[in-house]
Enzyme design. Structure first.
Site, PDB file in Angstrom:
ATOM      1  CB  THR A 209      -0.971   4.727  -6.946  1.00  0.00           C
ATOM      2  OG1 THR A 209      -2.324   4.307  -6.724  1.00  0.00           O
ATOM      3  CG2 THR A 209      -0.894   6.251  -6.919  1.00  0.00           C
ATOM      4  CG  ASP A 210      -1.634  -1.548  -9.871  1.00  0.00           C
ATOM      5  OD1 ASP A 210      -2.858  -1.724  -9.766  1.00  0.00           O
ATOM      6  OD2 ASP A 210      -0.849  -2.467 -10.197  1.00  0.00           O
ATOM      7  CG  HIS A 211      -3.250   2.139  -2.842  1.00  0.00           C
ATOM      8  ND1 HIS A 211      -2.215   2.599  -2.052  1.00  0.00           N
ATOM      9  CD2 HIS A 211      -4.243   1.773  -1.982  1.00  0.00           C
ATOM     10  CE1 HIS A 211      -2.566   2.518  -0.783  1.00  0.00           C
ATOM     11  NE2 HIS A 211      -3.788   2.013  -0.715  1.00  0.00           N
TER      12      HIS A 211
END
Length: 419
Positions: free
Chosen positions: A306-308
């Site tokens: 997600t590379d949140h």
């Protein structure tokens, strides 16, 4: 705590005799006690009976960011892990984007202690270099012993090829995973979006895919010389995929990930100068997306992340040039991927990758610890603020159509459900 899941469809390609079968699942004190066609509740049991309910092993994300320590206004570890649990993720790897960044064993211990007693397990990365400045190798052996899964100067390209060589050689002594962000800054310069038709039309400084591909080519040459394990996070171009595929064919231990948004959104979305679409690596073209999706399907790309990245409002509600890079993504990952890949492939994507980092793989079997994600597959909805659990609201997926909803997660003898 006793939990009974009624008439759930099990999605688990690794357990063929249960895959896509409807079963009742009884969980007692965090352990799967029974999996049967029908189980009647007894005593004090929490019964979950929801139409179209599905279950899989808990989902895994290899790259999230929370604010703590240093940027708690963006996201605390506690709320970040709650957001992950509500989004279906029972294991997450934490990037080195805090302030200060973790570059010692005591920093890793702090992060692990701060995440105790949560449903979702947190696995921190440590800096590859001191303060992430790319000049002096950090205490990676000590951090490994303290629980660091790998070593990464978050989104800071390793300009010194010799230091990368030394890191790969040294880390082999303890099976350490070295991360290298794929960007040659001498090529990217002050670029902020993909170099192409859209950047030219909008008058925005571009980052050519060459900047990513040159760095990957260099890193792969270094890896071939040294051996070891190299992880290339968040690739974004078709040629990057080709380079990594060739390296894997040579037998090199190279792994890579792609961000969900780079699998789905093109740089044409930038035409309204909406800073929610300002991410790093930048959004690319439809041709890149096609190649990236194919690479996910054939396994060249090992993980989808997600590379949140939670960011407070003042870092996004400014002129496009001055806005920070990043978007949150935990809450929208399943609905986005399910719309592209379908249920079975999406669950395969969301559950793979633990073995790369030496983590145990969960199982849906009696006698095993319950590490489960609950979801439906048929709901279609527009992603909006009400679906965001993060403290920050910088979501690239706002207004996008989602397919399927996360109901909640079960792990560590806890259950968290979305209302």
């Amino acid at each position: 705590m006793n939990i009974l899941l009624k008439s759930v469809t099990i999605v688990n390609g690794n357990t063929k005799h249960l895959h896509l079968r409807k079963r009742d699942i009884l969980i007692k004190n965090g352990i799967i006690d029974a999996i049967e066609s029908a189980i009647e509740p007894s005593g004090k049991t929490k019964v979950i009976d929801i139409k179209n309910l599905h279950v899989s092993i808990g989902w895994f994300d290899s790259g999230v960011n929370f604010g703590e320590p240093g940027y708690e206004e963006r996201e605390t570890i506690e709320n970040g892990l709650l957001t992950a649990a509500k989004s279906g993720f029972t294991d997450v790897v934490l990037n080195t984007s805090s302030h200060p960044t973790p570059d010692s064993a005591s920093d890793i211990v702090y992060l692990k202690n701060a995440s105790k007693n949560q449903l979702t397990n947190l696995y921190p990365l440590g800096n590859l270099t001191v303060k992430g400045e790319g000049e002096v190798l950090a205490e990676i052996y000590d951090m490994k012993n303290a629980g660091a899964l790998g070593f990464y100067d978050y989104k800071a390209p390793m300009g010194n090829a010799n230091l990368l060589k030394i890191a790969l050689q040294y880390a082999q002594n303890f099976e350490g995973m070295v991360f290298s962000f794929p960007l040659d800054k001498s090529i990217s310069g002050k670029g902020i979006v993909n170099e192409g038709i859209t950047s030219t039309k909008l008058g925005l400084k571009g980052i050519p895919t060459l900047a990513e591909e040159l760095q990957i080519a260099r890193d792969l040459f270094v890896l071939e010389y040294t051996g070891g394990k190299l992880f290339i996070p968040t690739v974004s171009s078709a040629n990057s995929v080709k380079l990594i595929a060739d390296a894997k064919k040579k037998g090199l231990q190279v792994f890579c990930s792609v961000a969900v948004h780079n699998l789905t959104i093109t740089d044409s979305e930038l035409e309204n100068f909406d800073t929610q679409f300002k991410v790093m690596p930048p959004l690319r073209t439809s041709a890149d997306i096609k190649a990236l999706q194919k690479a996910v399907k054939n396994g060249t790309i090992d993980l989808v992340t997600t590379d949140h990245t939670p960011l407070n409002i003042e870092l996004k509600h400014v002129e496009f040039d001055n806005a920070d890079f990043g978007t949150i993504g935990l809450e929208s990952a399943f609905g986005t991927l399910n719309d592209i890949f379908g249920v079975e492939e999406t669950i395969g994507i969301l559950t793979k990758g633990r073995s790369i980092f030496g983590l145990d793989e969960p199982e849906i079997e009696t006698g095993k610890a319950a590490n489960l994600t609950l979801f439906t597959t048929e709901d279609t909805f527009e992603f909006s603020d009400e679906h965001i659990y993060s403290s920050s609201k910088n979501a690239i997926a706002l207004g996008k159509t989602m397919k399927g909803k996360v109901i909640g997660s079960i792990r560590n003898n806890q259950i968290i459900l979305n209302k």
